[in-house]
Design a protein around this motif. Structure first.
Motif, PDB file in Angstrom:
ATOM      1  N   GLY A  35       0.870  -1.325   0.657  1.00 37.47           N
ATOM      2  CA  GLY A  35       0.020  -0.391   0.001  1.00 37.47           C
ATOM      3  C   GLY A  35       0.897   1.070  -0.062  1.00 37.47           C
ATOM      4  N   TRP A  36      -0.136   2.590  -0.794  1.00 35.87           N
ATOM      5  CA  TRP A  36       1.182   3.617  -0.507  1.00 35.87           C
ATOM      6  C   TRP A  36       0.270   4.774   0.483  1.00 35.87           C
ATOM      7  N   PHE A  37       0.720   5.154   1.189  1.00 32.09           N
ATOM      8  CA  PHE A  37      -0.153   6.075   2.334  1.00 32.09           C
ATOM      9  C   PHE A  37       0.119   7.830   2.379  1.00 32.09           C
ATOM     10  N   ARG A  38      -0.239   8.384   2.664  1.00 36.87           N
ATOM     11  CA  ARG A  38       0.260   9.467   3.016  1.00 36.87           C
ATOM     12  C   ARG A  38      -0.055  10.577   3.433  1.00 36.87           C
ATOM     13  N   GLN A  39       0.879  12.120   4.139  1.00 33.19           N
ATOM     14  CA  GLN A  39       0.342  12.260   5.241  1.00 33.19           C
ATOM     15  C   GLN A  39       0.392  13.765   5.557  1.00 33.19           C
ATOM     16  N   ALA A  40      -0.385  14.783   5.425  1.00 28.83           N
ATOM     17  CA  ALA A  40      -0.178  16.206   4.956  1.00 28.83           C
ATOM     18  C   ALA A  40       0.217  16.585   6.182  1.00 28.83           C
ATOM     19  N   PRO A  41       1.273  17.389   6.267  1.00 31.40           N
ATOM     20  CA  PRO A  41       0.917  18.598   7.861  1.00 31.40           C
ATOM     21  C   PRO A  41      -0.498  18.857   8.245  1.00 31.40           C
ATOM     22  N   GLY A  42      -0.830  18.403   9.750  1.00 27.00           N
ATOM     23  CA  GLY A  42      -1.896  18.356   9.967  1.00 27.00           C
ATOM     24  C   GLY A  42      -2.851  17.919   9.967  1.00 27.00           C
ATOM     25  N   LYS A  43      -3.006  17.004   9.500  1.00 25.60           N
ATOM     26  CA  LYS A  43      -3.957  16.121   8.796  1.00 25.60           C
ATOM     27  C   LYS A  43      -3.220  14.389   9.251  1.00 25.60           C
ATOM     28  N   GLU A  44      -4.700  13.643   9.053  1.00 21.82           N
ATOM     29  CA  GLU A  44      -4.454  11.695   9.329  1.00 21.82           C
ATOM     30  C   GLU A  44      -3.755  11.538   7.938  1.00 21.82           C
ATOM     31  N   ARG A  45      -3.051  10.236   8.572  1.00 24.90           N
ATOM     32  CA  ARG A  45      -2.572   9.475   7.600  1.00 24.90           C
ATOM     33  C   ARG A  45      -3.988   9.198   6.683  1.00 24.90           C
ATOM     34  N   GLU A  46      -3.756   8.837   4.954  1.00 23.84           N
ATOM     35  CA  GLU A  46      -5.230   8.684   4.215  1.00 23.84           C
ATOM     36  C   GLU A  46      -4.187   7.641   3.168  1.00 23.84           C
ATOM     37  N   PHE A  47      -5.110   7.001   2.822  1.00 25.49           N
ATOM     38  CA  PHE A  47      -4.815   5.685   2.000  1.00 25.49           C
ATOM     39  C   PHE A  47      -4.320   6.630   0.935  1.00 25.49           C
ATOM     40  N   VAL A  48      -3.730   5.807  -0.563  1.00 20.54           N
ATOM     41  CA  VAL A  48      -3.486   6.378  -1.679  1.00 20.54           C
ATOM     42  C   VAL A  48      -4.385   5.758  -2.586  1.00 20.54           C
ATOM     43  N   GLY A  49      -3.308   4.257  -2.328  1.00 18.64           N
ATOM     44  CA  GLY A  49      -3.105   2.664  -3.211  1.00 18.64           C
ATOM     45  C   GLY A  49      -3.202   1.947  -2.633  1.00 18.64           C
ATOM     46  N   SER A  50      -3.453   1.060  -3.749  1.00 19.65           N
ATOM     47  CA  SER A  50      -2.464  -0.410  -3.265  1.00 19.65           C
ATOM     48  C   SER A  50      -2.336  -1.638  -4.259  1.00 19.65           C
ATOM     49  N   ILE A  51      -1.435  -2.189  -4.372  1.00 16.72           N
ATOM     50  CA  ILE A  51      -1.484  -3.553  -5.346  1.00 16.72           C
ATOM     51  C   ILE A  51      -0.898  -4.511  -4.634  1.00 16.72           C
ATOM     52  N   SER A  52      -2.241  -5.735  -5.556  1.00 13.48           N
ATOM     53  CA  SER A  52      -1.409  -6.958  -4.725  1.00 13.48           C
ATOM     54  C   SER A  52      -0.285  -7.523  -4.879  1.00 13.48           C
ATOM     55  N   THR A  58      -5.147  -3.513  -8.310  1.00  8.91           N
ATOM     56  CA  THR A  58      -5.085  -1.769  -7.307  1.00  8.91           C
ATOM     57  C   THR A  58      -6.232  -2.030  -7.453  1.00  8.91           C
ATOM     58  N   ILE A  59      -6.247  -0.572  -6.137  1.00  5.38           N
ATOM     59  CA  ILE A  59      -7.530  -0.031  -5.817  1.00  5.38           C
ATOM     60  C   ILE A  59      -6.806   1.505  -5.610  1.00  5.38           C
ATOM     61  N   TYR A  60      -7.140   2.271  -5.468  1.00  7.13           N
ATOM     62  CA  TYR A  60      -6.743   3.923  -5.617  1.00  7.13           C
ATOM     63  C   TYR A  60      -7.863   4.907  -4.840  1.00  7.13           C
ATOM     64  N   ALA A  61      -7.447   4.984  -4.074  1.00  7.38           N
ATOM     65  CA  ALA A  61      -8.109   6.076  -3.658  1.00  7.38           C
ATOM     66  C   ALA A  61      -9.322   7.274  -4.648  1.00  7.38           C
ATOM     67  N   ASP A  62     -10.073   7.825  -4.193  1.00  5.75           N
ATOM     68  CA  ASP A  62     -11.277   9.027  -5.397  1.00  5.75           C
ATOM     69  C   ASP A  62      -9.960  10.313  -5.420  1.00  5.75           C
ATOM     70  N   SER A  63      -9.277  10.394  -4.688  1.00 11.21           N
ATOM     71  CA  SER A  63      -8.136  12.163  -4.601  1.00 11.21           C
ATOM     72  C   SER A  63      -7.939  11.444  -6.224  1.00 11.21           C
ATOM     73  N   VAL A  64      -6.993  10.564  -6.006  1.00  7.33           N
ATOM     74  CA  VAL A  64      -5.299  10.120  -6.621  1.00  7.33           C
ATOM     75  C   VAL A  64      -6.222   9.347  -8.048  1.00  7.33           C
ATOM     76  N   LYS A  65      -7.033   8.295  -8.102  1.00  9.13           N
ATOM     77  CA  LYS A  65      -8.360   7.807  -8.815  1.00  9.13           C
ATOM     78  C   LYS A  65      -7.802   8.655 -10.636  1.00  9.13           C
ATOM     79  N   GLY A  66      -6.715   7.827 -11.614  1.00  3.07           N
ATOM     80  CA  GLY A  66      -6.472   8.528 -12.713  1.00  3.07           C
ATOM     81  C   GLY A  66      -5.622   9.508 -13.080  1.00  3.07           C
TER      82      GLY A  66
END
Length: 122
Positions: A35-52, A58-66
């Protein structure tokens, strides 16, 4: 010793691209969900995507899909995150992680890298 090491972060202008790498040692990433995650300053860590590891699904967060694509090279024991059309909201520390389940929950991942900073300037 199990280790994940991310690289490839840096400063990029909005609209640009970066490719992050995550090199694994001490285990075979093809046996795990990566999996890939990211954490912006002052925010919680969020899921970006993963690969089996089994079938490359693969699956992706809506914010990065495409815009983001995850791939892996089993021979190099490395997983990649190709990021295109970057914007300021993508600025964060990016982490790769290994787990046994396809999930967006970070608490289900076992091994973590140290993170790499991505900064997108507008």
């Amino acid at each position: 010793q199990v280790q994940l090491v991310e690289s490839g972060g840096g400063l990029v202008q909005a609209g640009g691209s970066l490719r992050l790498s995550c090199a694994a040692s001490g285990f075979f990433l093809r046996l795990y969900i990566m999996g890939w995650f990211r954490q912006a300053p002052g925010k919680e860590r969020e899921f970006v995507g993963s690969i089996s590891g089994r079938d490359g699904a693969t699956i992706y967060a809506d914010s990065v899909k495409g815009r983001f694509t995850i791939s892996r090279d089993n021979a190099k024991n490395t997983v990649y995150l190709q990021m295109n059309s970057l914007n300021s909201e993508d600025t964060a520390v990016y982490y790769c992680a290994a787990g046994n389940y396809i999930t967006t929950s970070d608490d289900q991942y076992i091994y973590w890298g140290q993170g790499t900073q991505v900064t997108v300037s507008s």
